[in-house]
Design a protein around this motif. Structure first.
Motif, PDB file in Angstrom:
ATOM      1  N   UNK A   1      68.512   4.902  33.252  1.00 49.22           N
ATOM      2  CA  UNK A   1      68.665   6.160  32.507  1.00 49.22           C
ATOM      3  C   UNK A   1      67.383   6.459  31.719  1.00 49.22           C
ATOM      4  N   UNK A   2      66.251   6.033  32.279  1.00 48.50           N
ATOM      5  CA  UNK A   2      64.923   6.335  31.716  1.00 48.50           C
ATOM      6  C   UNK A   2      64.687   5.723  30.328  1.00 48.50           C
ATOM      7  N   UNK A   3      65.430   4.668  29.990  1.00 51.88           N
ATOM      8  CA  UNK A   3      65.263   4.091  28.657  1.00 51.88           C
ATOM      9  C   UNK A   3      63.806   3.707  28.392  1.00 51.88           C
TER      10      UNK A   3
ATOM     11  N   UNK B   1      58.474   3.857  25.479  1.00 48.48           N
ATOM     12  CA  UNK B   1      57.033   4.140  25.478  1.00 48.48           C
ATOM     13  C   UNK B   1      56.635   5.128  24.389  1.00 48.48           C
TER      14      UNK B   1
ATOM     15  N   UNK C   1      69.795  11.587  22.443  1.00 49.04           N
ATOM     16  CA  UNK C   1      68.338  11.660  22.510  1.00 49.04           C
ATOM     17  C   UNK C   1      67.757  12.235  21.230  1.00 49.04           C
TER      18      UNK C   1
ATOM     19  N   UNK D   1      52.547   7.119  17.045  1.00 45.62           N
ATOM     20  CA  UNK D   1      53.930   6.940  17.501  1.00 45.62           C
ATOM     21  C   UNK D   1      54.871   6.589  16.356  1.00 45.62           C
TER      22      UNK D   1
ATOM     23  N   UNK E   1      51.792  12.437  22.836  1.00 43.02           N
ATOM     24  CA  UNK E   1      52.444  11.149  22.575  1.00 43.02           C
ATOM     25  C   UNK E   1      51.730   9.998  23.262  1.00 43.02           C
ATOM     26  N   UNK E   2      50.656  10.309  23.947  1.00 47.73           N
ATOM     27  CA  UNK E   2      49.931   9.245  24.632  1.00 47.73           C
ATOM     28  C   UNK E   2      50.644   8.721  25.859  1.00 47.73           C
ATOM     29  N   UNK E   3      51.604   9.491  26.385  1.00 50.27           N
ATOM     30  CA  UNK E   3      52.311   9.049  27.592  1.00 50.27           C
ATOM     31  C   UNK E   3      51.495   9.345  28.834  1.00 50.27           C
ATOM     32  N   UNK E   4      50.608  10.303  28.697  1.00 47.84           N
ATOM     33  CA  UNK E   4      49.707  10.600  29.789  1.00 47.84           C
ATOM     34  C   UNK E   4      48.345  10.945  29.174  1.00 47.84           C
TER      35      UNK E   4
ATOM     36  N   UNK F   1      67.876   9.793  18.421  1.00 45.95           N
ATOM     37  CA  UNK F   1      66.788   8.823  18.556  1.00 45.95           C
ATOM     38  C   UNK F   1      65.457   9.375  18.055  1.00 45.95           C
ATOM     39  N   UNK F   2      65.316  10.697  18.129  1.00 41.58           N
ATOM     40  CA  UNK F   2      64.065  11.306  17.659  1.00 41.58           C
ATOM     41  C   UNK F   2      64.028  11.428  16.144  1.00 41.58           C
TER      42      UNK F   2
ATOM     43  N   UNK G   1      61.732   6.206  26.679  1.00 43.83           N
ATOM     44  CA  UNK G   1      61.930   6.256  25.223  1.00 43.83           C
ATOM     45  C   UNK G   1      61.130   5.137  24.561  1.00 43.83           C
TER      46      UNK G   1
ATOM     47  N   UNK H   1      66.805   9.752  27.259  1.00 44.42           N
ATOM     48  CA  UNK H   1      66.399   8.476  27.849  1.00 44.42           C
ATOM     49  C   UNK H   1      67.046   7.373  27.022  1.00 44.42           C
ATOM     50  N   UNK H   2      67.902   6.574  27.653  1.00 50.11           N
ATOM     51  CA  UNK H   2      68.694   5.613  26.878  1.00 50.11           C
ATOM     52  C   UNK H   2      69.186   4.489  27.778  1.00 50.11           C
TER      53      UNK H   2
ATOM     54  N   UNK I   1      49.146   7.922  35.115  1.00 52.95           N
ATOM     55  CA  UNK I   1      50.198   8.911  34.844  1.00 52.95           C
ATOM     56  C   UNK I   1      49.686  10.134  34.102  1.00 52.95           C
TER      57      UNK I   1
ATOM     58  N   UNK J   1      60.321  11.794  18.944  1.00 56.22           N
ATOM     59  CA  UNK J   1      60.187  12.640  20.110  1.00 56.22           C
ATOM     60  C   UNK J   1      61.399  12.608  21.020  1.00 56.22           C
TER      61      UNK J   1
ATOM     62  N   UNK K   1      61.563  13.797  25.020  1.00 51.22           N
ATOM     63  CA  UNK K   1      60.747  14.364  26.092  1.00 51.22           C
ATOM     64  C   UNK K   1      61.517  14.398  27.406  1.00 51.22           C
ATOM     65  N   UNK K   2      61.556  15.578  28.024  1.00 48.31           N
ATOM     66  CA  UNK K   2      62.165  15.756  29.344  1.00 48.31           C
ATOM     67  C   UNK K   2      63.552  15.144  29.475  1.00 48.31           C
ATOM     68  N   UNK K   3      64.410  15.441  28.539  1.00 47.79           N
ATOM     69  CA  UNK K   3      65.798  14.978  28.652  1.00 47.79           C
ATOM     70  C   UNK K   3      66.019  13.616  28.042  1.00 47.79           C
TER      71      UNK K   3
END
Ligand SMILES: Nc1ncnc2c1ncn2[C@@H]1O[C@H](COP(=O)(O)OP(=O)(O)OP(=O)(O)O)[C@@H](O)[C@H]1O
Ligand SMILES: [Mg+2]
Lengths: 240, 252
Positions: free
Chosen positions: A82-84, A89, B140, B75, B50-53, B143-144, A87, B86-87, A240, B80, B82-84
């Protein structure tokens, strides 16, 4: 504390019960195998420990490797499912610490089957053999050696599963490596035997005088795998 | 004072520019609406912040911090979404937030507070995999905001919510700057929605920032170009269409 976080993440996935159950099954192998026909074993040449290990260790160690493969897949499936991980990252922590702690968790859990198996080996010795005075001591040495031999496969599987979004791919790679190992098992060469997936099959007695070479190979492989995993993750993040 | 600034920020994938040289200015303590159609580059921009890319060009600063040197400190100060959502699907909503709480080193009470804020307290003991889409979205968001960060980056936070959920989350976002003394960057496809939340708006199309400023400024901007300037949604669509035309694209 970060370790407890990693341990928490795999609750309710079957990770703990599966490894414990696998350990119980693997520990039952020598008891059933020898218990069914003790007369076939008690008069064999060699020490009690050597006889028990020769009759069972290849099967038992294979089960251990499968437990490690499955464990690694489950640990990372939880991150990707579920893309945890996405989060994670965005939180102030290092990816390398997650990967490293998962490797340590995997090794810690791999201890469970190895402990159960050695208890079962000792039990076999007392039930059907007349163990020598150094039986327990030798079994303990084999126990420690077995753990050492499991290091690289824990590392390799943690690294592979960490970069595979799809759990079935890492599972497939693991299973293929185990088969490759069984096929190559016939070769009596050091280079083949130190392959991370073959190392766990070596017993302390089998290594004999050369046990330090196996120990060094195992530690060295673990270090190389960790460095390689670090580089792969750097490249992955960069792309990425 | 601008808390987030980008200068010529660019992200290329091969020879395709997802984000091309944008100069963004987000004022401290405000809500910045980041508007653009599908594929405009909103998520990509937020991921860069966010430094993810990694940006392929330009630079940005967040509260005086630079990437990549200050990554961890950025961070730590940015919540944040991002894009739905994530958990961890196998864990409950509460357990998921507990993990984030531990990583951020927050007090124990933070989890319950965040759950209550997003209206998920009743469902906290249920496995999050079994949550409805809207509930996952709320998780989500929890969490932000859990750490009351000075900066929030929210990517389409109302996606998948029902009308009353949209209203509720919109009111929540609106209240954030006062409640936590923070700055919010929020993306959306809908100008009407951004208008109800944001102080400033940035309009992105094909990776280019077409407009940035206040809503009244946006009307003038449209009027100057002879575009319809009454209904905000029309303004948005016509600005996008005009930009697409100038690229030689066929109108949708
Ligand atoms: N990893 C990637 N590799 C190649 N192209 C990518 C990658 N990520 C995004 N893109 C492209 O960059 C463009 C911008 O994508 P982005 O996700 O930022 O859009 P968006 O504004 O968030 O859209 P949406 O409203 O649909 O979420 C898209 O054309 C997308 O295909
Ligand atoms: Mg997006």
């Amino acid at each position: 504390m970060s370790f407890s976080i990693e341990a928490k993440k795999v609750t309710r996935t079957g990770f703990y019960p599966a490894i414990i159950l696998g350990g119980i099954i693997a520990a039952a192998v020598p008891l059933i195998n020898i218990g069914a026909r003790p007369e076939n074993f008690v008069n064999r040449d060699g020490s009690t420990l050597a006889v028990i290990l020769n009759a069972n260790w290849s099967m038992v160690s294979m089960l251990n490797v499968f437990a490690v493969i499955l464990g690694a897949c489950v640990m990372w499936n939880v991150e990707y499912g579920e893309r945890a991980i996405e989060k994670m990252r965005t939180l102030p922590l290092k990816m390398s610490s997650i990967v490293g702690l998962k490797g340590i968790l995997l090794l810690t859990m791999a201890l469970v089957p190895v402990i159960l198996e050695h208890l079962s080996i000792v039990l076999c010795g007392y039930l059907w053999f007349a163990p020598e005075s150094n039986f327990i001591f030798d079994a303990t040495k084999n126990f420690i050696f077995s753990i050492l031999m499991l290091l690289p496969v824990c590392g390799v599987m943690t690294a592979i599963a960490s970069v595979c979004r799809n759990m079935w791919i890492s599972l497939g790679i693991g299973v293929i490596c185990v088969f490759a190992m069984t096929i190559m098992g016939g070769f009596d060469s050091f280079a083949v035997k130190i392959f991370p997936f073959s190392l766990p099959m070596i017993t302390f007695a089998e290594a004999g005088e050369t046990w330090p070479s196996y120990g060094t190979a195992s530690l060295l492989e673990t270090v190389i795998i960790s460095i390689a995993a670090g580089i792969i993750w750097k490249l992955k993040v960069k792309s990425e | 004072m601008n808390i987030i600034e980008t200068s010529d920020l660019t992200k290329k994938y091969g020879d395709f520019s997802a984000v091309s040289g944008i100069d963004m200015h987000i004022r401290k303590g405000t809500i910045y609406g980041f508007l653009g159609p599908n594929g405009a580059g909103k998520s990509t921009t937020m991921k860069m912040l966010l430094g993810l890319t990694k940006p392929t060009g330009g630079y940005f600063s967040i509260d005086g911090r630079r990437y990549p040197e200050d990554r961890t400190s950025i961070l730590r100060n940015v919540g944040s979404f991002i894009e739905g959502p994530a958990f961890y699907g196998n864990l409950t909503g509460e357990e998921n937030l507990e993990i984030i709480r531990k990583i951020l080193g927050l007090p124990r009470a933070a989890v319950a507070a965040a759950l209550k804020t997003v209206g998920l307290y009743e469902a906290r003991k249920r496995p999050s995999r079994k949550y409805s889409l809207g509930m996952k979205q709320r998780l989500g968001l929890a969490g932000a905001i859990i750490g009351h960060p000075p900066i929030l980056i929210l990517d389409e936070p109302t996606n998948g919510l029902d009308p009353s959920g949209i209203h509720e989350i919109r009111e929540l976002i609106r209240s954030l700057p006062k409640r936590y003394d923070c700055t919010v960057m929020v993306s959306s496809h809908l100008l009407s929605e951004i208008e109800l939340m944001a102080d400033d708006v940035g309009i992105l199309n094909h990776g280019k920032l077409l407009y940035e400023g206040t809503f009244s400024g946006l009307r003038d901007f449209a009027a100057d170009r002879g575009l319809p300037s009454k209904d905000l949604e029309d303004i948005f669509l016509s600005i996008i269409q005009e930009d697409n035309k100038s690229r030689g694209e066929i109108d949708r």
